[in-house]
Structure formats: structure tokens, C-alpha cells
Design a protein around this motif. Structure first.
Motif, PDB file in Angstrom:
ATOM      1  N   LYS A 264     -18.152  -6.435   5.484  1.00 12.43           N
ATOM      2  CA  LYS A 264     -18.791  -6.480   4.416  1.00 12.43           C
ATOM      3  C   LYS A 264     -19.106  -5.403   3.501  1.00 12.43           C
ATOM      4  O   LYS A 264     -19.208  -5.459   2.464  1.00 12.43           O
ATOM      5  N   GLU A 265     -19.776  -4.475   4.406  1.00  9.00           N
ATOM      6  CA  GLU A 265     -20.507  -3.435   3.792  1.00  9.00           C
ATOM      7  C   GLU A 265     -19.357  -2.663   3.146  1.00  9.00           C
ATOM      8  O   GLU A 265     -19.316  -1.849   2.121  1.00  9.00           O
ATOM      9  N   CYS A 266     -18.104  -2.280   3.990  1.00 12.80           N
ATOM     10  CA  CYS A 266     -16.940  -1.632   3.398  1.00 12.80           C
ATOM     11  C   CYS A 266     -16.480  -1.831   2.162  1.00 12.80           C
ATOM     12  O   CYS A 266     -15.953  -1.507   1.167  1.00 12.80           O
ATOM     13  N   LEU A 267     -16.367  -3.534   2.048  1.00 10.62           N
ATOM     14  CA  LEU A 267     -15.802  -4.181   0.876  1.00 10.62           C
ATOM     15  C   LEU A 267     -16.373  -3.775  -0.434  1.00 10.62           C
ATOM     16  O   LEU A 267     -16.047  -3.635  -1.551  1.00 10.62           O
ATOM     17  N   GLN A 268     -17.602  -3.533  -0.154  1.00  9.89           N
ATOM     18  CA  GLN A 268     -18.677  -3.348  -1.505  1.00  9.89           C
ATOM     19  C   GLN A 268     -18.621  -1.717  -1.945  1.00  9.89           C
ATOM     20  O   GLN A 268     -19.014  -1.499  -3.169  1.00  9.89           O
ATOM     21  N   GLU A 269     -17.797  -0.888  -1.076  1.00  7.10           N
ATOM     22  CA  GLU A 269     -17.731   0.490  -1.538  1.00  7.10           C
ATOM     23  C   GLU A 269     -16.537   0.787  -2.316  1.00  7.10           C
ATOM     24  O   GLU A 269     -15.269  -0.132  -2.087  1.00  7.10           O
ATOM     25  N   GLU A 270     -16.418   1.723  -3.018  1.00  9.50           N
ATOM     26  CA  GLU A 270     -15.120   1.873  -3.841  1.00  9.50           C
ATOM     27  C   GLU A 270     -13.724   2.074  -2.951  1.00  9.50           C
ATOM     28  O   GLU A 270     -12.826   1.429  -3.367  1.00  9.50           O
ATOM     29  N   TRP A 271     -13.785   2.670  -2.017  1.00 13.37           N
ATOM     30  CA  TRP A 271     -12.670   2.986  -1.259  1.00 13.37           C
ATOM     31  C   TRP A 271     -12.153   1.690  -0.415  1.00 13.37           C
ATOM     32  O   TRP A 271     -11.085   1.397  -0.069  1.00 13.37           O
ATOM     33  N   GLY A 272     -13.095   0.624  -0.294  1.00 14.70           N
ATOM     34  CA  GLY A 272     -12.690  -0.668   0.417  1.00 14.70           C
ATOM     35  C   GLY A 272     -12.293  -1.730  -0.280  1.00 14.70           C
ATOM     36  O   GLY A 272     -12.348  -2.695   0.135  1.00 14.70           O
ATOM     37  N   LYS A 273     -12.385  -1.624  -1.620  1.00 17.35           N
ATOM     38  CA  LYS A 273     -12.158  -2.987  -2.466  1.00 17.35           C
ATOM     39  C   LYS A 273     -10.618  -3.477  -2.293  1.00 17.35           C
ATOM     40  O   LYS A 273     -10.531  -4.585  -2.493  1.00 17.35           O
ATOM     41  N   ASN A 274      -9.740  -2.703  -1.868  1.00 16.36           N
ATOM     42  CA  ASN A 274      -8.499  -3.144  -1.499  1.00 16.36           C
ATOM     43  C   ASN A 274      -8.230  -3.783  -0.222  1.00 16.36           C
ATOM     44  O   ASN A 274      -7.160  -4.071   0.307  1.00 16.36           O
ATOM     45  N   LEU A 275      -9.304  -3.640   0.703  1.00 17.63           N
ATOM     46  CA  LEU A 275      -9.265  -4.304   2.126  1.00 17.63           C
ATOM     47  C   LEU A 275      -9.181  -5.713   2.024  1.00 17.63           C
ATOM     48  O   LEU A 275      -9.691  -6.277   1.310  1.00 17.63           O
ATOM     49  N   MET A 276      -8.360  -6.021   3.203  1.00 16.88           N
ATOM     50  CA  MET A 276      -8.315  -7.745   3.327  1.00 16.88           C
ATOM     51  C   MET A 276      -9.355  -8.158   4.217  1.00 16.88           C
ATOM     52  O   MET A 276      -9.580  -7.390   5.261  1.00 16.88           O
ATOM     53  N   ASP A 277     -10.270  -9.213   3.649  1.00 22.57           N
ATOM     54  CA  ASP A 277     -11.349  -9.679   4.579  1.00 22.57           C
ATOM     55  C   ASP A 277     -10.726 -10.929   5.389  1.00 22.57           C
ATOM     56  O   ASP A 277     -11.055 -12.024   5.030  1.00 22.57           O
ATOM     57  N   ASP A 278      -9.959 -10.473   6.374  1.00 23.98           N
ATOM     58  CA  ASP A 278      -9.270 -11.456   7.314  1.00 23.98           C
ATOM     59  C   ASP A 278     -10.040 -11.352   8.675  1.00 23.98           C
ATOM     60  O   ASP A 278      -9.727 -12.059   9.492  1.00 23.98           O
ATOM     61  N   GLY A 279     -10.861 -10.502   8.918  1.00 23.53           N
ATOM     62  CA  GLY A 279     -11.600 -10.397   9.930  1.00 23.53           C
ATOM     63  C   GLY A 279     -10.947  -9.710  11.261  1.00 23.53           C
ATOM     64  O   GLY A 279     -11.221  -9.902  12.478  1.00 23.53           O
ATOM     65  N   LYS A 280      -9.725  -8.854  10.759  1.00 27.28           N
ATOM     66  CA  LYS A 280      -8.982  -8.488  11.890  1.00 27.28           C
ATOM     67  C   LYS A 280      -8.722  -6.879  11.524  1.00 27.28           C
ATOM     68  O   LYS A 280      -7.611  -6.385  11.699  1.00 27.28           O
ATOM     69  N   VAL A 281      -9.650  -6.276  10.869  1.00 23.47           N
ATOM     70  CA  VAL A 281      -9.515  -5.046  10.272  1.00 23.47           C
ATOM     71  C   VAL A 281     -10.187  -4.227  11.490  1.00 23.47           C
ATOM     72  O   VAL A 281     -11.327  -4.170  11.981  1.00 23.47           O
ATOM     73  N   VAL A 282      -9.246  -3.112  12.043  1.00 23.83           N
ATOM     74  CA  VAL A 282      -9.797  -2.227  13.019  1.00 23.83           C
ATOM     75  C   VAL A 282     -10.836  -1.160  12.526  1.00 23.83           C
ATOM     76  O   VAL A 282     -10.722  -0.538  11.528  1.00 23.83           O
ATOM     77  N   ASN A 283     -11.785  -0.884  13.415  1.00 26.71           N
ATOM     78  CA  ASN A 283     -12.644   0.095  12.854  1.00 26.71           C
ATOM     79  C   ASN A 283     -12.250   1.384  12.726  1.00 26.71           C
ATOM     80  O   ASN A 283     -12.551   2.347  11.754  1.00 26.71           O
ATOM     81  N   LEU A 284     -11.154   1.801  13.441  1.00 24.55           N
ATOM     82  CA  LEU A 284     -10.575   3.183  13.303  1.00 24.55           C
ATOM     83  C   LEU A 284      -9.928   3.150  11.995  1.00 24.55           C
ATOM     84  O   LEU A 284      -9.689   4.360  11.327  1.00 24.55           O
ATOM     85  N   SER A 285      -9.207   2.184  11.477  1.00 26.52           N
ATOM     86  CA  SER A 285      -8.535   2.136  10.359  1.00 26.52           C
ATOM     87  C   SER A 285      -9.557   2.325   9.294  1.00 26.52           C
ATOM     88  O   SER A 285      -9.057   2.956   8.215  1.00 26.52           O
ATOM     89  N   LEU A 286     -10.712   1.641   9.121  1.00 29.32           N
ATOM     90  CA  LEU A 286     -11.741   1.733   8.353  1.00 29.32           C
ATOM     91  C   LEU A 286     -12.157   3.213   8.226  1.00 29.32           C
ATOM     92  O   LEU A 286     -12.255   4.012   7.061  1.00 29.32           O
ATOM     93  N   PHE A 287     -12.243   3.772   9.486  1.00 30.36           N
ATOM     94  CA  PHE A 287     -12.609   5.203   9.580  1.00 30.36           C
ATOM     95  C   PHE A 287     -11.623   6.032   8.692  1.00 30.36           C
ATOM     96  O   PHE A 287     -11.769   7.049   8.146  1.00 30.36           O
ATOM     97  N   ARG A 288     -10.155   5.987   9.096  1.00 34.60           N
ATOM     98  CA  ARG A 288      -9.247   6.691   8.292  1.00 34.60           C
ATOM     99  C   ARG A 288      -9.363   6.515   6.730  1.00 34.60           C
ATOM    100  O   ARG A 288      -9.274   7.424   6.041  1.00 34.60           O
ATOM    101  N   TYR A 289      -9.400   4.984   6.342  1.00 33.39           N
ATOM    102  CA  TYR A 289      -9.577   4.974   4.811  1.00 33.39           C
ATOM    103  C   TYR A 289     -10.688   5.788   4.409  1.00 33.39           C
ATOM    104  O   TYR A 289     -10.437   6.296   3.135  1.00 33.39           O
ATOM    105  N   TYR A 290     -11.785   5.682   4.713  1.00 29.54           N
ATOM    106  CA  TYR A 290     -12.982   6.235   4.477  1.00 29.54           C
ATOM    107  C   TYR A 290     -12.660   7.610   4.204  1.00 29.54           C
ATOM    108  O   TYR A 290     -13.204   8.285   3.274  1.00 29.54           O
ATOM    109  N   LEU A 291     -12.091   8.268   5.280  1.00 29.40           N
ATOM    110  CA  LEU A 291     -12.166   9.742   5.307  1.00 29.40           C
ATOM    111  C   LEU A 291     -10.981  10.347   4.222  1.00 29.40           C
ATOM    112  O   LEU A 291     -11.243  11.337   3.497  1.00 29.40           O
ATOM    113  N   GLU A 292     -10.087   9.366   4.041  1.00 25.93           N
ATOM    114  CA  GLU A 292      -8.822  10.032   3.140  1.00 25.93           C
ATOM    115  C   GLU A 292      -9.719   9.672   1.626  1.00 25.93           C
ATOM    116  O   GLU A 292      -9.101  10.807   0.880  1.00 25.93           O
ATOM    117  N   HIS A 293     -10.389   8.703   1.399  1.00 26.10           N
ATOM    118  CA  HIS A 293     -11.140   8.677   0.265  1.00 26.10           C
ATOM    119  C   HIS A 293     -11.980   9.731   0.057  1.00 26.10           C
ATOM    120  O   HIS A 293     -12.067  10.368  -1.187  1.00 26.10           O
TER     121      HIS A 293
END
Length: 404
Positions: free
Chosen positions: A293-322
Motif C-alpha cells: 500500500k505504501e509503494c502504490l502511493q509513491e510515483e514509481w509504484g503507481k503502475n503496480l498491480m495490487d494482487d497481493g503477490k508482488v515480491v519485495n525484491l521486485s519492489l526493490f528493483r522497481y524502486y532502484l530503477e526509478h
């Protein structure tokens, strides 16, 4: 009657001394000294006029012109050699005839004058080659600083040709015959001077292919070279390492072996950062609802799918690329200046996450500071996503286990 011929004045002096009652033993000597000295005096006078009046006038005229090429080509050293050539040509044309009363001396004088003409012409050609090299080097757009080896080779060839011509003059043979006679000795010379010949050929290859220039940063791991090229010579390349030591290597070693030239990195004004951190595989899991929920509120996470199956390492990679994309120092002007964050193959120490980007700074100290700031941010951000950076157990870890 040819008043410009020394032979005319020699006969006139001889008849005059004979009329004055000078003995026949001293008459030829005095006549020769008088006419020969006069020829030398005339040549020296013309040389003095050239060096004291003509050359300074030319230099002043060249100085007032807006162009710079004439200042380099018509330099004092080159003009002085031109005046020396005029002096020698006058002697060569007039002095031997002033020795007509002494046939042996005339032959020796003729040979000496011809040899002096060859020497001065070779000197003039070498001066012109040097001036032409300095002119090309002066123009920043010509990029010919690495042609020093080629310039030296041309000068060596000129001197060798001059030596062959002098030998042909002394032997009274055609220079072609002298060159053909050297063919048998060429094999021995090639064996004796093998390294020098290979160095010359490699130096020309480095220059013509623009593989190396003074000022280039090169690395040759096999020879412990990591520094700036100071000089590209005919038989040696001088490199100053970053530890302020100087290394000289033969050019053929750089041609036969591989070396890394960082010049294109300087010209592109972009330097790569390629660093990886190891993620402890035991901390990789699906992100918690709160983190997602916290990531979806940030600019880099607006396109994430909120299906409860997002891996924390993937979030880490998306964040670092942004994060690296938002940095002002990231170079993104061309497709080859790629930036990304990727996972590498898992290792026994964990999963490597690599940060790959180019920064708009090639200066060593500034580049290292940027790289350290980026990696510090990467390490500090891992805990936010529930990840842990792998670190081999230390003595402190073992001590804490024993205490527990």
C-alpha cells in the motif's frame, strides 16, 4: 669574358701577381687564397644579409599576419637553415673553380661542397618535417599528437637517404648501386635491430589507426599499466601510472597484446557504474499489504498491480530503477547509455542485484563520490523492503552466538 666565374678572376690575379714580380712558387698559392677568400667572403656576406636583414623582416611580417600557420612553418630555425643552404650552394657553385690551379684540392673541395649540400638539405627537410608536425599538433582538431613516432620515422629515413647519397658521392657510384649493395647486409641488420624495426612498424600502426594518443588513459593488466600516456615515440610508449611511477613499453607489445583505452569514455562524457549487492535469499518473500500500500502511493509504484503477490525484491528493483532514473547525474542522451537494475544468477551468498548506469562525470574523484552515494542509498533502502544485504559472518557474529 665571364666576370662571375672564379676562373676569370683567378687568371687575372695570377697575371697581376706575375706582373708585380711575384715568384712562380708563390703566385698560384696567393692567387688561390685571394680568389678563394673572396668567394668565401661574398658567400658569407650574403649569408649575413639573409640572417641579419631578410630573416628578421620575414619574421616581423609573419608576426603581423592573423594566421598562425606561417608563424610555425616560417620559424627562425627553419629560415636559418635556408640561409645556410644558400651559403653552401654559393660555395658549391664558385669555390671549386677558385682551386683550379690545384687539381687535387679542386677535387677535394668539390666533394666537400657536395657533401655539405646533402647535409644541409637533409637538415632542412628534417626542420620542415618538425615544423609541419608542430603545425598539425597546434590545431586541436587535427588529433595528431600520436604521430610523433611517424615524424621520427620520416626523419630517420631522411637521414639514412642522406648517408647513402654521401657514400655514393665519396665512392663515385650511383646511389641505386649503393642501395642494391646493402641488400645483403639488410638481412643481418634486420636480425640485429629486430626489436627496433618492430617498434617502428608498431608505432606507425598505432599512429595511423589512431589507437593511442598522448593524454589517453590506458590499462594493460598484463604489464601492470594503469595511467596516462605521456609520450608515443618511435620505439617506446611512456605511461605515467596513477601511483606516479613511469612505465615504458615497446609499441609492438601494445599491438600484439590487448589494452584498454578510456579515450572514448572521455569523449562521450559518460562513465559507467556497474555494481551489485547480494540479497540474502531467506529474506525474499511476498510484500506485506502495508508495504504494498505504501509503494502504490509513491510515483514509481503507481503502475503496480495490487494482487497481493508482488515480491519485495521486485519492489526493490522497481524502486532502484526509478531512483537512478531520477538522478540528474544519470546520462540518458543515447541508447548505448543504458540504465537498469537487474538480477543475476543466484550464488551461494545470495541473489546479486546489479545497478547499471552511466553518469555525466568522468573525473575520477567526482565519479567515485557519485558511485559511493548511489551504493549507500541502495544498501540503506534494502531494509525498507524487508530485505537483508548478505555479509559473511565476522568474529563479532560468532562471539554474539556464543554469548547467546
Amino acid at each position: 669574358m665571364n666576370f662571375t666565374s672564379p676562373a676569370y678572376w683567378l687568371r687575372l690575379a695570377h697575371d697581376s701577381f706575375q706582373g708585380w714580380g711575384l715568384s712562380d712558387d708563390f703566385n698560384p698559392l696567393c692567387s688561390t687564397l685571394l680568389v678563394g677568400g673572396g668567394v668565401i667572403a661574398i658567400a658569407w656576406l650574403i649569408y649575413g644579409l639573409l640572417t641579419k636583414i631578410v630573416i628578421p623582416s620575414v619574421l616581423r611580417l609573419v608576426k603581423y599576419t592573423p594566421a598562425t600557420w606561417d608563424d610555425i612553418l616560417l620559424n627562425p630555425s627553419l629560415l636559418k637553415v635556408v640561409s645556410e643552404l644558400v651559403f653552401i650552394l654559393i660555395l658549391s657553385a664558385l669555390f671549386p673553380d677558385s682551386l683550379s690551379l690545384y687539381p687535387t684540392a679542386k677535387v677535394i673541395g668539390t666533394l666537400a661542397c657536395r657533401i655539405l649540400v646533402v647535409v644541409v638539405v637533409v637538415h632542412l627537410i628534417n626542420r620542415f618535417i618538425l615544423a609541419l608536425y608542430q603545425l598539425l599538433e597546434h590545431n586541436s582538431y587535427s588529433k595528431v599528437k600520436s604521430l610523433k613516432g611517424l615524424r621520427q620515422m620520416l626523419q630517420v629515413i631522411t637521414v639514412c637517404i642522406g648517408i647513402i647519397i654521401i657514400i655514393s658521392i665519396l665512392a663515385d657510384k650511383n646511389p641505386i648501386i649503393i642501395i642494391s649493395g646493402l641488400g645483403a647486409a639488410a638481412t643481418v641488420l634486420m636480425l640485429v635491430f629486430k626489436d627496433s624495426i618492430m617498434g617502428v612498424v608498431a608505432g606507425v600502426q598505432l599512429s595511423l589507426n589512431d589507437m593511442l594518443r598522448p593524454g589517453d588513459w590506458i590499462t594493460v593488466p598484463s604489464r601492470n599499466i594503469n595511467g596516462i600516456v605521456k609520450e608515443v615515440g618511435l620505439t617506446t610508449v611512456k605511461v605515467q601510472n596513477f601511483d606516479l611511477t613511469t612505465v615504458t613499453v615497446p609499441p609492438y607489445s601494445l599491438v600484439s597484446e590487448s589494452f584498454q583505452n578510456w579515450r572514448t569514455m572521455k569523449l562521450a562524457n559518460a562513465r559507467r557504474i556497474c555494481r551489485a549487492v547480494l540479497i540474502d535469499i531467506n529474506t525474499v518473500a511476498f510484500a506485506s499489504p502495508a508495504l504494498l500500500k505504501e509503494c502504490l502511493q509513491e510515483e514509481w509504484g503507481k503502475n503496480l498491480m495490487d494482487d497481493g503477490k508482488v515480491v519485495n525484491l521486485s519492489l526493490f528493483r522497481y524502486y532502484l530503477e526509478h531512483y537512478i532514473a531520477s538522478l540528474s547525474i544519470t546520462a540518458k542522451s543515447s541508447p548505448e547509455k543504458l540504465y537498469m537494475v537487474r538480477e543475476l544468477a543466484p550464488t551461494p551468498e545470495g541473489i546479486p542485484v546489479e545497478i547499471y548506469l552511466f553518469v555525466k562525470e568522468t573525473d575520477w574523484k567526482t565519479y567515485e563520490a557519485y558511485q559511493a552515494d548511489i551504493m549507500d542509498h541502495v544498501v540503506a533502502s534494502a531494509s525498507r523492503f524487508g530485505l537483508r544485504i548478505y555479509q559473511a559472518p565476522s568474529s563479532a557474529d560468532i562471539r554474539s552466538l556464543r554469548q547467546a
